[in-house]
Design a protein around this motif. Structure first.
Motif: not given
Length: 132
Positions: A99-113
């Motif tokens: 899910g792109r939305e889930n990846v974007e949320a993780a990236v917003a926290l500084g994770m690599t997505g």
């Protein structure tokens, strides 16, 4: 959509057999030999039983299930819980999801997505941890 049809579809989804991609499972087992692996899911509380029935109970070091922790993807807290369970800072975590939305949320926290669409998406980013 009529309520009876919606209920029928929901029941069919809930009762659909759980399956796992064998090539992805093999890749994740190789990766887990090097780094912690945390499964983050919005699945039901039956996920652990589903994993066990497929011989995958030991696939991940931890399972962070929205049904158990009370927050669901893409809520930032679920990613924070996963990082805590991995024993890693968020900026040291790789999050993979279809899910792109889930990846974007993780990236917003500084994770690599990584937005998962096919096995190569994951293989490319984890190639340095895989036996070739």
């Amino acid at each position: 959509m009529p309520e009876t049809q919606a209920r029928g579809l929901a029941t069919a989804l809930a009762e659909a057999p759980f399956r796992a991609d064998g090539a992805l499972v093999a890749m994740l087992r190789q990766v887990r030999a090097h780094i912690p692996l945390v499964l983050v899911t919005n699945a039901t509380v039956e996920l652990e039983d589903d994993l066990a029935s497929l011989g995958l109970a030991d696939l991940a070091d931890h399972v962070v299930s929205s049904a158990r922790v009370g927050v669901a993807k893409p809520d930032p807290r679920i990613y924070e819980i996963a990082a805590e369970r991995a024993g890693a800072a968020g900026n040291r975590c790789l999050f993979v999801d279809d899910g792109r939305e889930n990846v974007e949320a993780a990236v917003a926290l500084g994770m690599t997505g990584v937005h998962y669409r096919e096995l190569a998406d994951v293989r490319d980013v984890l190639s340095h941890l895989l036996d070739t």
